[in-house]
Design a protein around this motif. Structure first.
Motif, PDB file in Angstrom:
ATOM      1  N   PHE A   1       0.859  -1.190   0.000  1.00  0.00           N
ATOM      2  CA  PHE A   1       0.000   0.000   0.000  1.00  0.00           C
ATOM      3  C   PHE A   1       0.889   1.231   0.000  1.00  0.00           C
ATOM      4  CE2 PHE A   1      -2.144  -3.466   2.103  1.00  0.00           C
ATOM      5  CZ  PHE A   1      -3.379  -3.496   1.478  1.00  0.00           C
ATOM      6  N   THR A   2       0.468   2.259  -0.700  1.00  0.00           N
ATOM      7  CA  THR A   2       1.310   3.441  -0.890  1.00  0.00           C
ATOM      8  C   THR A   2       0.561   4.699  -0.473  1.00  0.00           C
ATOM      9  OG1 THR A   2       2.449   2.427  -2.763  1.00  0.00           O
ATOM     10  CG2 THR A   2       2.583   4.829  -2.578  1.00  0.00           C
ATOM     11  N   VAL A   3       1.251   5.548   0.274  1.00  0.00           N
ATOM     12  CA  VAL A   3       0.745   6.879   0.609  1.00  0.00           C
ATOM     13  C   VAL A   3       1.837   7.883   0.280  1.00  0.00           C
ATOM     14  CG1 VAL A   3      -0.083   8.409   2.430  1.00  0.00           C
ATOM     15  CG2 VAL A   3      -0.729   5.989   2.456  1.00  0.00           C
ATOM     16  N   ARG A   4       1.513   8.876  -0.533  1.00  0.00           N
ATOM     17  CA  ARG A   4       2.493   9.889  -0.918  1.00  0.00           C
ATOM     18  C   ARG A   4       2.424  11.088   0.029  1.00  0.00           C
ATOM     19  NH1 ARG A   4       5.197   8.771  -5.277  1.00  0.00           N
ATOM     20  NH2 ARG A   4       4.385   7.176  -6.712  1.00  0.00           N
ATOM     21  N   VAL A   5       3.582  11.650   0.286  1.00  0.00           N
ATOM     22  CA  VAL A   5       3.653  12.833   1.140  1.00  0.00           C
ATOM     23  C   VAL A   5       3.417  14.060   0.260  1.00  0.00           C
ATOM     24  CG1 VAL A   5       5.099  14.220   2.671  1.00  0.00           C
ATOM     25  CG2 VAL A   5       5.232  11.708   2.720  1.00  0.00           C
ATOM     26  N   GLY A   6       2.445  14.864   0.666  1.00  0.00           N
ATOM     27  CA  GLY A   6       2.096  16.046  -0.105  1.00  0.00           C
ATOM     28  C   GLY A   6       2.836  17.263   0.373  1.00  0.00           C
ATOM     29  N   GLU A   7       2.304  18.436   0.030  1.00  0.00           N
ATOM     30  CA  GLU A   7       2.941  19.695   0.397  1.00  0.00           C
ATOM     31  C   GLU A   7       2.771  19.976   1.885  1.00  0.00           C
ATOM     32  OE1 GLU A   7       4.830  21.550  -1.573  1.00  0.00           O
ATOM     33  OE2 GLU A   7       4.526  20.026  -3.123  1.00  0.00           O
TER      34      GLU A   7
END
Length: 810
Positions: free
Chosen positions: A794-800
């Motif tokens: 599972f993947t979660v991207r770090v945003g601004e």
């Protein structure tokens, strides 16, 4: 009875229907010995409920008048009716029905016997044209035992040597006896051989049938008004056997109407005298406060403390048959908590505590409550509504904050509170279905209730020493609260430009595309959202957004709220003779058709007086007391002549043939207990100078302290796609696991074990300090109980970065 014919013809009769929901009165005795509730409409008795407040046993019970030269008149259709309570706050009623042609007048007094399951009517008939003896007056009773008009049986019999009219269905019985002789009696099938058919054709009961079995049946009895003072008492008794039904009815006659009336009034006076004095007498003489308190108390069960139904009516009942068993005489947890708030505002904490105890008993093992149910807890509709899982927690906290729940008492409710909070934690913040039992997604109303319930539960748990669980609930509430605008604040661009607003809170928003992601490289299956630009053109507006102020999460002058109010008033406000009312939401289809035909699964939503009460509470929170008082006037003027508040008001041109008049009650439920509860709370709020039922936690935490969240939460049913930089990633699971994760594409790997939240879930926080925006966190799970890997990444991207100050605090 030797002139009687054995069996009625025309079985099983026409299809059964219920009757008008436009009640002019509802009543019951405040006595456990009298498990019977009655309703009035069009000058006659309608549904009578026995032995429980969710079990309707009659359709209606009125009189037909016939006379010389084929004269035929039905009091419910052919009279001018006036229904008034005998005393403020006492649901004993006087009815005067005067024939529109000026031929006669019928006077009635109606109560239920506090000592037994009997409804009593004292009736007098007077001729205004000609002589009384020129007319025949016949009682017509339509049994619907229990919650059904089909498969009933009716017959003529005797009890203690006196003739009586009987009916049965579903192992329940009724018996009608009279203080005066019956001149003629008959049982028949509706639409073929019933008394109405005979009287309309012949002016009298020419065929006196002894029995009508297994159908849609009716009983008829011609009354002899020639003796005594010209008045007659009819007693309609109910029982588990025909003997019991006849026995209680006969005993009521022997004890006398005045004896029962005295006991009835005394019981109601005693209860009303113990309430907070918030009385308001309108110009028409109606004491609206006492009407509302009587409505609340009338809808309670006698054999199940704390139970109360939403309304003793079936919306558009005249078009509904046996396939609509429930009507509104069911229990909705939301409506029940609103009812408890009304009792508490009126000063009856005992009733509110009983409601909380009832909800405790009927909580499901999962921690939630059924969407609605019968008194015994059997579910009726199958939906899940998250606000209904949260409201009981708020009731417990309101009772605690007002000093009615503490020590040993609160410990009795701890398992309920903890279990409900755990269910919300594991299944929120999506709504299930919204508070109008329709769509699912993110709703400002449901979010407000859920978040506030988590904060309230945290206070209660912390007071009982469960500090870790309390902390977990507050962190979850903070996380959800911080995302309300992201989830629900958008709006149609054209409308926003025309109103010069930034946007508005929408009624229901699907979880945002940035909040939902499946396994790495996969399209999310659950919680998938259409493109946001598409949603914006279809963003539904609703006054539900004002719940964010009502529950203390946003200030009344918050710019998002102010913009939303502009959108609400532009699209949903309707000016009626009594003042402004509001629709539930744009595109609502719950209401009559445009031509006035009954709602039949489709229709057009009409304005709700209840929403004027909610808007008045918003105005009060904003410090505009005069505006709140004006809306109270509008709210009260939306009631019918007897002070009963409808679910909806008619907003179209007058349609006399459908009994629809501009600004007056529509064919929906009346009375709506929720509306009367809101009315009582508004009276109390205005008296106190503050919103009576506003929970304190949200206002303190988010408006005064402006508490922010340090986390975002990933769950299998809420799979984040991105997380703002500076936040911790919380993984919350139903079972214990080891989280195998990496922030550099599996070049380096870390393992972290989850820990129990104390609320039925397991969680771990992944510290993302140092992970640059645009980079991804990848993780999977090892399940120690089964010894298996999840085998999906599972993947979660770090945003601004969203808050530089927060970042430095990690």
């Amino acid at each position: 009875m030797s002139d009687m014919i054995d069996f009625a013809t025309g079985a099983p009769g026409i299809g059964s229907r219920w009757t008008s929901s436009a009640k002019s009165g509802v009543g019951t005795a405040l006595s456990v010995a009298s498990p019977v509730w009655f309703t009035l409409s069009h000058g006659i008795l309608n549904e009578i409920y026995y032995p429980r407040v969710d079990s309707a046993c009659t359709r209606d019970f009125g009189f037909l008048v016939t006379g010389p030269d084929g004269y035929f008149s039905e009091e419910k259709r052919d009279c001018e009716q006036e229904t008034t309570p005998l005393e403020d706050g006492v649901p004993a009623f006087s009815i005067v029905n005067t024939a529109l042609d000026g031929a006669y007048r019928i006077r009635k007094q109606i109560i239920s016997d506090p000592a037994r399951a009997v409804v009593l009517q004292r009736i007098s008939f007077s001729a205004l044209k000609g002589r009384t003896r020129d007319y025949r007056v016949t009682a017509l009773l339509a049994p619907h035992l229990v919650n059904a008009g089909a498969s009933n049986s009716a017959w003529i019999g005797e009890f203690e040597g006196a003739p009586a009219l009987f009916a049965s269905g579903r192992s329940r019985y009724l018996a009608l006896v009279s203080s005066a002789p019956w001149r003629a009696m008959s049982a028949g099938f509706v639409g073929t051989s019933d008394g109405w058919q005979q009287l309309s054709r012949h002016g009298r009961l020419v065929d006196q049938y002894q029995r009508a079995d297994d159908g849609n049946v009716a009983l008829a009895g011609e009354i002899d008004f020639s003796g005594g003072d010209g008045s007659v008492v009819l007693a309609l008794g109910f029982g588990q056997t025909e003997h019991e039904a006849a026995a209680v009815a006969t005993r009521s006659l022997k004890d006398g109407f005045d004896h029962a009336l005295d006991k009835f009034i005394t019981g109601w006076r005693k209860w009303q005298d113990g309430l907070v004095p918030l009385d308001r007498k309108a110009e028409d003489g109606i004491n609206a406060y006492r009407v509302s308190t009587a409505v609340l108390a009338t809808h309670r069960a006698s054999d199940r403390p704390g139970a109360a139904v939403a309304s003793l009516s079936i919306p558009w009942g005249y078009s509904k048959g046996d396939d609509d068993l429930g009507g509104y005489h069911l229990v909705w947890p939301r409506d029940l908590v609103e009812t408890a708030g009304g009792f508490l505002a009126a000063g009856d904490a005992k009733a509110a505590l009983a409601i909380l105890d009832y909800l405790r008993e009927l909580q499901q093992p999962s921690g939630r409550w059924a969407q609605n149910f019968w008194l015994d807890g059997k579910p009726y509709w199958p939906g899940v509504q998250m606000d209904e899982c949260a409201f009981p927690i708020l009731l417990a906290d309101m009772l605690r904050c007002q000093g009615h729940l503490n020590g040993k008492t609160i410990r009795r409710f701890m398992p309920m509170i903890k279990s409900a909070a755990g269910y919300i934690l594991a299944n929120g913040p999506s709504t299930g279905e919204d508070r109008w039992e329709e769509d699912g997604g993110y709703s400002p109303f449901t979010l407000a209730v859920e978040i506030t319930a988590l904060l309230a539960a945290a206070d209660i748990l912390e007071a009982e020493g469960e500090t870790k669980a309390a902390h977990h609930l507050r962190e979850t509430a903070d996380c959800w609260n911080e995302q309300i605008e992201k989830w629900t604040f958008e709006g149609d661009p054209d409308l926003c430009r025309s109103l010069d607003i930034a946007g508005y809170y929408v009624r229901i928003a699907a979880p945002g595309a940035t909040d939902a992601a499946g396994p790495a490289g996969e399209t999310p299956i659950r919680n998938q959202t259409p493109d946001r630009s598409i949603m914006a053109s279809d963003a539904v507006i609703s006054p539900d957004a004002l719940a964010l102020v009502r529950f203390g999460l946003r200030a009344a002058d918050d710019p998002h709220i102010v913009d939303t109010v502009k959108a609400i008033d532009h699209t949903l406000r309707m000016e009626l003779p009594q003042g402004p009312l509001w629709y539930r939401y744009t595109g609502d289809g719950y209401g009559e058709h445009e031509d006035g035909r009954a709602f039949d699964g489709i229709g057009q939503g009409r304005p709700w007086p209840l929403l004027a009460g909610e808007r008045a509470h918003y105005e009060l929170a904003a410090g505009r007391t005069d505006a709140a008082k004006a809306l109270l006037e509008t709210f009260e003027k939306s009631a019918n002549a007897g002070g009963l508040l409808p679910e909806q008001s008619w907003d179209g041109p007058d349609m006399p043939d459908r009994e629809l008049y501009f600004g007056r009650p529509s064919g929906s439920a009346m009375p709506l207990v929720w509306a009367h509860s809101e009315h009582i709370k508004l009276l109390r709020s205005l008296a106190d100078g503050a919103v009576f039922d506003m929970p304190p936690q949200g206002r303190s935490r988010y408006i005064e302290k402006q508490t922010a969240s340090r986390i975002r939460i990933w769950r299998f049913d809420n799979r984040l796609a991105t997380i703002p930089a500076g936040k911790k990633l919380r993984i919350e699971l139903a079972d214990a696991a080891t989280i195998h994760w990496s922030a550099d594409g599996w070049s380096t790997v870390k393992d972290i074990k989850t820990k129990p939240s104390g609320l039925g879930t397991h969680f771990a926080d992944l510290p993302l300090k140092g992970v640059e925006p645009g980079h991804a966190v990848v993780f999977t799970f090892f399940w120690p109980e089964s010894g298996q890997w999840e085998n999906v990444d599972f993947t979660v991207r770090v945003g601004e970065q969203v808050d530089r100050q927060l970042e430095t605090e990690f």
